[in-house]
Design a protein around this motif. Structure first.
Motif, PDB file in Angstrom:
ATOM      1  N   GLY A 144       0.766  -1.273   0.142  1.00  0.00           N
ATOM      2  CA  GLY A 144       0.138  -0.020   0.165  1.00  0.00           C
ATOM      3  C   GLY A 144       0.793   1.313  -0.007  1.00  0.00           C
ATOM      4  N   THR A 145       2.252   1.399   0.127  1.00  0.00           N
ATOM      5  CA  THR A 145       2.875   2.405  -0.072  1.00  0.00           C
ATOM      6  C   THR A 145       2.867   3.137  -1.431  1.00  0.00           C
ATOM      7  N   GLN A 146       3.012   4.248  -1.416  1.00  0.00           N
ATOM      8  CA  GLN A 146       2.963   4.785  -2.700  1.00  0.00           C
ATOM      9  C   GLN A 146       4.332   4.853  -3.329  1.00  0.00           C
ATOM     10  N   ILE A 147       4.672   4.703  -4.823  1.00  0.00           N
ATOM     11  CA  ILE A 147       5.781   4.566  -5.492  1.00  0.00           C
ATOM     12  C   ILE A 147       6.316   6.052  -5.546  1.00  0.00           C
ATOM     13  N   PHE A 148       7.605   6.078  -5.033  1.00  0.00           N
ATOM     14  CA  PHE A 148       8.391   7.311  -4.708  1.00  0.00           C
ATOM     15  C   PHE A 148       8.260   8.368  -6.053  1.00  0.00           C
ATOM     16  N   ASN A 149       8.446   9.538  -5.679  1.00  0.00           N
ATOM     17  CA  ASN A 149       8.378  10.790  -6.774  1.00  0.00           C
ATOM     18  C   ASN A 149       7.162  10.547  -7.607  1.00  0.00           C
ATOM     19  N   THR A 150       6.027  10.386  -7.473  1.00  0.00           N
ATOM     20  CA  THR A 150       4.959  10.261  -7.869  1.00  0.00           C
ATOM     21  C   THR A 150       3.960  11.202  -7.318  1.00  0.00           C
ATOM     22  N   PRO A 151       3.568  12.482  -7.885  1.00  0.00           N
ATOM     23  CA  PRO A 151       2.817  13.309  -7.123  1.00  0.00           C
ATOM     24  C   PRO A 151       1.329  12.530  -7.230  1.00  0.00           C
ATOM     25  N   ASN A 152       0.318  13.021  -6.443  1.00  0.00           N
ATOM     26  CA  ASN A 152      -1.224  12.415  -6.789  1.00  0.00           C
ATOM     27  C   ASN A 152      -1.811  13.376  -7.390  1.00  0.00           C
ATOM     28  N   TYR A 153      -1.237  14.405  -7.783  1.00  0.00           N
ATOM     29  CA  TYR A 153      -2.166  15.202  -9.032  1.00  0.00           C
ATOM     30  C   TYR A 153      -1.138  16.177  -9.747  1.00  0.00           C
ATOM     31  N   VAL A 154      -1.449  16.531 -10.986  1.00  0.00           N
ATOM     32  CA  VAL A 154      -0.931  17.366 -11.994  1.00  0.00           C
ATOM     33  C   VAL A 154      -2.057  18.258 -12.706  1.00  0.00           C
ATOM     34  N   PHE A 155      -1.560  19.323 -13.254  1.00  0.00           N
ATOM     35  CA  PHE A 155      -2.560  20.197 -13.884  1.00  0.00           C
ATOM     36  C   PHE A 155      -1.829  21.170 -14.690  1.00  0.00           C
ATOM     37  N   SER A 156      -2.772  21.698 -15.513  1.00  0.00           N
ATOM     38  CA  SER A 156      -2.199  22.756 -16.359  1.00  0.00           C
ATOM     39  C   SER A 156      -3.442  23.521 -16.856  1.00  0.00           C
ATOM     40  N   GLY A 157      -3.468  24.712 -17.316  1.00  0.00           N
ATOM     41  CA  GLY A 157      -4.509  25.614 -17.847  1.00  0.00           C
ATOM     42  C   GLY A 157      -4.299  26.776 -18.050  1.00  0.00           C
ATOM     43  N   GLY A 158      -5.119  27.778 -18.850  1.00  0.00           N
ATOM     44  CA  GLY A 158      -4.940  29.032 -19.033  1.00  0.00           C
ATOM     45  C   GLY A 158      -6.027  29.620 -19.966  1.00  0.00           C
ATOM     46  N   ILE A 159      -5.718  31.063 -20.084  1.00  0.00           N
ATOM     47  CA  ILE A 159      -6.815  31.896 -20.588  1.00  0.00           C
ATOM     48  C   ILE A 159      -5.841  32.670 -21.845  1.00  0.00           C
ATOM     49  N   ASP A 160      -6.529  32.507 -23.127  1.00  0.00           N
ATOM     50  CA  ASP A 160      -5.991  32.988 -24.137  1.00  0.00           C
ATOM     51  C   ASP A 160      -6.962  34.334 -24.562  1.00  0.00           C
ATOM     52  N   TYR A 161      -6.274  35.510 -24.728  1.00  0.00           N
ATOM     53  CA  TYR A 161      -7.099  36.547 -25.026  1.00  0.00           C
ATOM     54  C   TYR A 161      -6.557  37.447 -26.148  1.00  0.00           C
ATOM     55  N   GLN A 162      -7.294  37.754 -27.286  1.00  0.00           N
ATOM     56  CA  GLN A 162      -6.708  38.279 -28.282  1.00  0.00           C
ATOM     57  C   GLN A 162      -6.987  39.935 -28.087  1.00  0.00           C
ATOM     58  N   ILE A 163      -6.131  40.702 -27.466  1.00  0.00           N
ATOM     59  CA  ILE A 163      -6.676  42.207 -27.035  1.00  0.00           C
ATOM     60  C   ILE A 163      -6.948  42.943 -27.902  1.00  0.00           C
ATOM     61  N   THR A 164      -6.161  42.923 -29.204  1.00  0.00           N
ATOM     62  CA  THR A 164      -6.449  43.666 -30.157  1.00  0.00           C
ATOM     63  C   THR A 164      -6.114  42.787 -31.759  1.00  0.00           C
ATOM     64  N   PRO A 165      -6.465  43.162 -32.669  1.00  0.00           N
ATOM     65  CA  PRO A 165      -5.855  42.381 -33.782  1.00  0.00           C
ATOM     66  C   PRO A 165      -4.489  42.048 -33.902  1.00  0.00           C
ATOM     67  N   LYS A 166      -3.768  42.757 -33.517  1.00  0.00           N
ATOM     68  CA  LYS A 166      -2.159  42.553 -33.377  1.00  0.00           C
ATOM     69  C   LYS A 166      -1.656  42.239 -32.141  1.00  0.00           C
ATOM     70  N   LEU A 167      -2.462  42.370 -31.056  1.00  0.00           N
ATOM     71  CA  LEU A 167      -1.919  42.056 -29.724  1.00  0.00           C
ATOM     72  C   LEU A 167      -2.743  40.905 -29.129  1.00  0.00           C
ATOM     73  N   LYS A 168      -1.903  39.747 -28.837  1.00  0.00           N
ATOM     74  CA  LYS A 168      -2.493  38.699 -28.166  1.00  0.00           C
ATOM     75  C   LYS A 168      -1.872  38.506 -26.763  1.00  0.00           C
ATOM     76  N   SER A 169      -2.367  37.643 -26.065  1.00  0.00           N
ATOM     77  CA  SER A 169      -1.820  37.332 -24.584  1.00  0.00           C
ATOM     78  C   SER A 169      -2.444  35.777 -24.190  1.00  0.00           C
ATOM     79  N   SER A 170      -1.716  35.164 -23.385  1.00  0.00           N
ATOM     80  CA  SER A 170      -1.908  34.141 -22.587  1.00  0.00           C
ATOM     81  C   SER A 170      -1.325  34.022 -21.245  1.00  0.00           C
ATOM     82  N   LEU A 171      -2.333  33.749 -20.457  1.00  0.00           N
ATOM     83  CA  LEU A 171      -1.864  33.722 -19.013  1.00  0.00           C
ATOM     84  C   LEU A 171      -2.265  32.086 -18.625  1.00  0.00           C
TER      85      LEU A 171
END
Length: 701
Positions: free
Chosen positions: A591-618
């Motif tokens: 029942g021990t956990q295998i070492f160096n294995t986290p219980n969760y991983v995640f990623s995500g973001g918001i992409d916003y085209q501010i103007t026709p020439k300016l875009k951003s991603s957080l």
């Protein structure tokens, strides 16, 4: 950097170069003329089908084609595809960092010179003990013998068109190292263009990437030349890497066949900052200790591959690849003040071929049908040596191994669509491995374990009762054999070790009710019979048996575009990896956990085209904490969440400017492992807050 010829830097002598070119070119060139008069197969462009389990990030610029080989999107598992617009503008030290955006992927970052890290998923960690992911570059197998991924060093972001990740056990196309799935990196092929990227940023990081393509009369050429250097976030962490690649393909006007050659090479050298104790890391994460002052390494990797695709008939397609990979690595490392410096030398030469035949007949009583059979083989010639050093001066040799290893296997995969709402993908795969091992220090030789024929049945199904709503499931077996000396019967009383059979299943639901919203949720489970783990700091290059294990998890992913200028995407994966029956019969490990294995991983973001020439991603990426030792008694480390900001401004059709802030909040994060020699955890702090600016230039010719 080494100023020797790029080709001779990859191949250690002219015999290796001659053999590599002969093997790479033999199969495609001998068969090109034989099939030159075959009938064409000119697939029409179609809309991407929604009866699958695929999620994609970035601008989709390639449409599905009914002809040719079965593709990753035909495998009814959790498949993720990231396109060029999410890749080519990223500032990364090594291209595996690009996988931070991929759903469900764990990034293990050692931050040690040329040994920077690795990616993994489905409850397998990136330590190097247990490598569960098959890496391919343009369809060419790109793992070393132990399953690591140094060939990714030769790939720079500007030349990458897409990255595909297949998670699960039901893909029959690949055998060795595909325990939890596979990842394929595709680089640019064809087109008429010139593009370049120059960037500069924190830690005196400077990067120059340039590529060009020219296509005329059926002949296409693509070239990429790159250089990247940095002083590093920590002291004594400077590095430099360069690379070159070329792709040459020919397709006649009839499009009856395509034949080509790909070559790539990379060379890197770096200093290593070394590992810190917990107290040292907290006191000053950028420091490097005096005992690491001569740590570092040099690495050369090269790949040459020949390719041929032939349309034998309108419904019959044949594809073959042959290749040679070379990996040459020298590293000096001292893990703690109480240990000697180790000099590690590894040289691997891999030769192989992959062939497949795909049949797509029209059957009146089926909505769709295709069948593919394939075969692949790889031969490895490996050398591994180690010395004890004092500031790079050898004192004692501790390892001198010379071993060859081979693996070959075949598969059969069908795609049966009896109705528009039902798709089935039955298949199976079988592999065999073998080789010979010589301990040069003792002049003793050993044969490989008799693993027998390793059978791996597979099955996948997707039901789409309403367009845009699909329920999918899959089941399959993959396998693992020990690596290095662990593959061979080196014990005094040799007994054949059985392969570890990994059996996994998954059920999931994908919804795509409207063009601007898409999501997927899946539950998966995977068990192993007698999992083995590489002993990383072993003088004998050994593996140890962990016993029976179980991994399970839940993946949740989505992307929505409520407005034309705004898109939101996210992925969260819960996972658990435990030992269910220790090989040592130590009840305390159940029942021990295998070492160096986290219980969760995640990623995500918001992409916003501010103007026709300016875009951003957080966007953000992160993971949970993990145990660092087998008994789960040395504490948990490694949890982090990083916030990043990308800004892009399009000056005109040719030039755009970019600004990136990585780890925007200045979060402390680290990689941690447990050193059994000095009985304490060892820490490698990750980069602090960093800023980068870049100029991109691209124009068609």
């Amino acid at each position: 950097m080494n100023n020797s010829s790029p080709v001779l830097a990859v191949f250690s002598d002219k015999r290796q170069l001659s053999a590599a070119i002969s093997i790479v070119l033999a199969i495609p060139l001998l068969n090109a003329q034989a099939f030159a008069e075959s009938a064409p197969n000119t697939p029409s462009k179609t809309e991407l089908s929604k009866d699958n389990s695929v999620l994609e990030l970035g601008e989709i610029v390639v449409t599905a084609q009914p002809g040719g080989k079965l593709k990753s999107r035909d495998i009814l598992s959790s498949v993720d595809i990231m396109h060029a617009d999410k890749i080519q503008n990223q500032n990364v030290l090594t291209s595996y960092d690009l996988f931070h955006r991929m759903p469900g992927v764990q990034i293990t970052q050692f931050n040690q010179g040329i040994t920077t890290g690795k990616f993994s998923f489905r409850g397998f960690n990136g330590e190097g003990n247990i490598n569960g992911v098959k890496l391919l570059i343009d369809g060419i197998p790109s793992n070393t013998n132990d399953g690591n991924m140094p060939f990714i060093d030769a790939i720079f972001p500007l030349d990458i068109e897409s990255i595909e990740v297949v998670r699960g056990t039901n893909d029959p196309r690949y055998g060795l190292h595909a325990i939890a799935g596979n990842a394929n990196i595709f680089t640019t092929e064809g087109g008429n263009y010139v593009k370049g990227r120059v960037s500069y940023g924190s830690f005196d990081t400077h990067d120059i990437q340039a590529s060009a393509g020219y296509e005329k009369g059926g002949f296409s050429q693509n070239y990429s030349i790159n250089y990247r250097a940095s002083n590093g976030y920590r002291d004594h962490a400077s590095s430099a890497k360069d690379g070159f690649s070329g792709k040459w393909f020919y397709t006649p006007d009839s499009e009856k066949y395509k034949v080509g050659l790909i070559a790539r090479w990379s060379e890197a050298d770096a200093k290593e900052a070394g590992y810190l104790t917990l107290e040292e890391a907290k006191a000053n994460p950028t420091q490097s200790m005096p005992h690491n002052k001569t740590d570092g390494g040099v690495r050369q990797v090269g790949q040459v591959s020949g390719h041929i695709d032939v349309n034998l008939k309108d419904d019959l397609f044949w594809s073959t690849k042959s290749y040679a990979n070379v990996y040459d690595d020298k590293r000096w490392v001292r893990y703690s003040v109480g240990e000697s410096q180790q000099e590690r030398l590894t040289n691997e030469v891999q030769y192989g071929a992959i062939t497949s035949l795909t049949y797509r007949p029209k059957i009146s009583w089926l909505d769709d049908f295709s069948m593919e059979t394939g075969f692949d083989i790889q031969q490895q010639d490996n050398k591994s040596s180690r010395y004890r050093d004092i500031e790079r001066v050898r004192t004692t040799q501790t390892r001198d191994q010379d071993f060859n290893f081979y693996v070959y296997g075949g598969y059969l995969q069908a795609m049966i669509k009896p109705f528009k709402w039902l798709k089935l993908t039955p298949g199976f795969r079988a592999d065999r491995v073998g080789g010979e091992f010589t301990n040069v220090l003792t002049n003793k030789s050993y044969t490989a374990n008799d693993y027998g024929t390793i059978w791996q049945p597979k099955m996948g199904v997707v039901v789409t009762p309403i367009e845009g709503y699909s329920l999918y499931g899959n089941w399959g077996r993959t396998f693992q054999v020990a690596v290095g000396a662990g593959t061979f019967k080196t014990n005094p009383n040799p007994v054949d070790v059985a392969p570890s059979i990994n059996e996994g299943w998954e059920v999931g639901f994908k919804l795509n009710p409207v063009d601007w919203a898409e999501g997927r949720v899946a539950y998966w489970n995977q068990t192993a019979t007698n999992e083995s783990a590489r002993v990383l700091n072993s003088a004998g290059n050994d593996s140890t048996q962990l016993g029976a294990t179980e991994r399970q998890g839940v993946d949740v992913q989505f992307k929505v575009r409520p407005l034309e200028v705004v898109s939101v995407w996210g992925a969260y994966s819960l996972q658990e990896a435990i030992v269910t029956k220790p090989k040592s019969d130590n009840a305390s490990l159940i029942g021990t956990q295998i070492f160096n294995t986290p219980n969760y991983v995640f990623s995500g973001g918001i992409d916003y085209q501010i103007t026709p020439k300016l875009k951003s991603s957080l966007w953000t990426t992160g993971q949970g904490d993990y145990y660092t030792d087998e008994a789960n008694k040395k504490g948990k480390f490694g949890e982090y969440a990083l916030l990043n900001l990308d800004l892009g401004y399009q000056i005109n059709k040719i030039v755009d400017l970019q600004f990136q802030a990585k780890n925007l909040t200045g979060t402390y994060w680290e990689y941690v492992w447990y050193n059994t020699t000095n009985k304490q955890t060892m820490h490698a702090p990750g980069d602090g807050r960093a800023f980068y600016g870049a100029i991109n230039v691209k124009f068609d010719i």
